[in-house]
Design an enzyme around this catalytic site. Structure first.
Site, PDB file in Angstrom:
ATOM      1  CE  LYS A 139       0.149   1.523  -4.343  1.00 54.09           C
ATOM      2  NZ  LYS A 139       0.579   0.096  -4.373  1.00 54.09           N
ATOM      3  CB  SER A 153      -0.919  -0.039   1.221  1.00 50.86           C
ATOM      4  OG  SER A 153      -1.727   1.108   1.287  1.00 50.86           O
ATOM      5  CE1 TYR A 209       1.095   4.404  -6.372  1.00 50.82           C
ATOM      6  CE2 TYR A 209       1.077   6.137  -4.704  1.00 50.82           C
ATOM      7  CZ  TYR A 209       1.532   4.901  -5.159  1.00 50.82           C
ATOM      8  OH  TYR A 209       2.420   4.180  -4.400  1.00 50.82           O
TER       9      TYR A 209
END
Length: 262
Positions: free
Chosen positions: A160, A142, A156
């Site tokens: 995540k 992560s 992004y």
């Protein structure tokens, strides 16, 4: 008996700074490691280094967003030494780093495909066997982007966050199977990805100066530190199912040292 003796680990994003460190660490603990990436020459270099250190390693070229290639990756591990009992989903990409309205749509969707799809597909490929055998360890890498919004980083951060929630939801499905899934944020680590971030313009990614300052102050961690945390999470004795853990968790750091200090 080594802590990971008899275990078979698949590590995606194998040749990168963190992927390499994880591969080397798990191999040193006795696991047979299969390193996967689209970059074959770099993979071969890492595998050679592991073998020279006395470990067992195999390079397998694979695009983790391609279901066929992921399946071949899993089969390659089985043909080489046996079915995977450990999966570390480390492959990822940070681009595009630009305001959403100026982002390249194909690149944005490729980010989701790699970061989310490239986490889902390897898990989907290895989990049936792990569940059938009653044991398995999955660690999904992560980042603080999972919980911290950042202008210029819509793909992004979305990816995540998805990885963390996918891990938590999967963990509910894995209760009482002997298989666990956890997410781990290694924090700011000295890797090529960090270099890529620091090259961005502030107009595209306002947080860039923060990352440059981390590097200039020597506050980027050695990937080997994060690799030890991952190694702890994949130990048969570790049961961290459904947990989203971070590099700055003092209790985790103590548990890692207690488990691996011998």
């Amino acid at each position: 008996m080594p802590l990971l003796g008899g275990q078979v680990a698949i590590i995606t994003g194998g040749p990168g700074g963190l992927g390499r460190a994880v591969g080397e660490t798990l191999a040193a603990l006795g696991a047979s490691v299969v390193l996967a990436s689209r970059n074959a020459p770099e993979l071969d270099e890492v595998v050679l280094a592991i073998k020279k250190a006395g470990g067992r390693a195999l390079a397998q070229t694979a695009d983790v967003s391609d279901a066929r290639q992921v399946q071949e990756l899993v089969l390659a591990a089985e043909r080489w030494v046996g079915p995977a009992s450990i999966l570390v989903n480390n492959a990822g990409m940070v681009d595009p780093m630009a305001p959403l309205v100026r982002s390249d749509a194909a690149l944005w969707l490729r980010n989701i495909s790699i970061n989310v799809g490239g986490t889902y597909l390897p898990m989907r490929a290895v989990l049936p066997g792990m569940i059938e055998r009653g044991f398995g360890r999955v660690v999904n890498i992560s980042a603080d982007a999972a919980t911290r919004p950042s202008a210029g980083w819509t793909a992004y951060t979305a990816a995540k966050a998805a990885v963390v929630q996918m891990t938590r939801s999967l963990a509910l499905e894995l209760e009482h199977t002997g298989v666990t899934a956890a997410a781990y944020d290694p924090g700011p680590v000295a890797t090529a990805m960090q270099e890529r971030i620091r090259r961005q313009s502030a107009d595209d990614f306002p947080r860039v100066e923060e990352y440059r300052q981390l590097e200039s102050e020597g506050r980027l961690a050695d990937p080997k530190i994060a690799a030890r945390a991952v190694a702890y999470l994949v130990l048969p004795a570790t049961h961290r199912n459904g947990q989203a853990l971070s590099y700055d968790d003092a209790d985790l750091a103590r548990a890692v040292e207690d488990a691996l200090s011998g």
